[in-house]
Design an enzyme around this catalytic site. Sequence first.
Site: not given
Ligand SMILES: Cc1ncc(COP(=O)(O)O)c(C=O)c1O
Length: 313
Positions: A156
């Site tokens: 991330k």
């Molecule tokens: C590109 C992306 N996909 C999916 C998610 C969903 O991830 P999470 O459920 O860990 O927040 C996020 C958010 O963090 C994101 O930025």
Amino acid sequence: MPIQTTSKIWHNGTLIPWEQATLHVMSHVIHYGSSVFEGIRCYGQPHGSAVFRLPEHMQRLLDSAKIYRMELPYTLEELCAGVVDVIEANGVTPCYIRPIVLRGYGEIGVSPKGSPIEVYIANFPWGKYIAGHGGADVCISSWNRLAPNTLPSLAKAGANYMNSQLIHMEAEVNGYQEGIALDVNGLVSEGSGENVFIVRNGVLYTPPLANSALSGITRDSVLTIARHLGLTVIEQSLPRELLYIADEVFFTGTAAEVSPIHSIDRIVIGDGKPGEITKSIADEFFGIANGLRPDRFGWLTPVKVNATEPVGV
Ligand SMILES: Cc1ncc(COP(=O)(O)O)c(C=O)c1O
């Protein structure tokens, strides 16, 4: 939505005033996007508050840092304690928590070796992310998600969100709330900041991580809840057109939580209302997060702050 400031930010192990959490313009991160971060929510409970899946988020932060060879001088436990400390110091819940690891001020070349690693953790109030009463109207983006072996999707990283911005801005200028991106092979990947789920004939589907999707913590929570509810869950590559003919489609994410989708490219999904399976998953998700249903999977970390807003599902 403008950021609502709080009082303190955790920086490299100490709490500093919000206004002093600043960076020099020549910091490595500003030129080369060298950051990894998390987004976490803390929910009000009937008594106190609780952070949702804190260790899982901080482990993903450590994993993202490892992929980018960022060496962190903090353990998982220390980072989790930092989150609890900053929330309790600011006394603001419900809130969103933003831990970030970045390469700071040191050298100007692409090589990050001479630029120090800095860790910050901020928290602040943040409400609903996906607008749209009764479900969001979304489009398929003309931008693809990150190709494998270019920018790693499992990290991330701040840099990934340049792609997310393209997806989101295109959707917004065309009058949609959000965009869903396909991967480089034209298969469903994810939203600009959300994972995607489909329900068809009572079965729940979501793309596997190999379709350039982030390993969402909410995605994992929904998969766990769905199995607990006795649903058949299949992680498989999904062609774009399956979205249009699905009975239900919804987004998941820390910011988006569980958000039903009303239409995709102006094609109405199902009967146009949030579906029964989406609703039962959302009820369990919000029930656990808000402390109104048992924390049966051990997802909550308590913090000693009373919520400033009424607890609601
Ligand atoms: C590109 C992306 N996909 C999916 C998610 C969903 O991830 P999470 O459920 O860990 O927040 C996020 C958010 O963090 C994101 O930025």
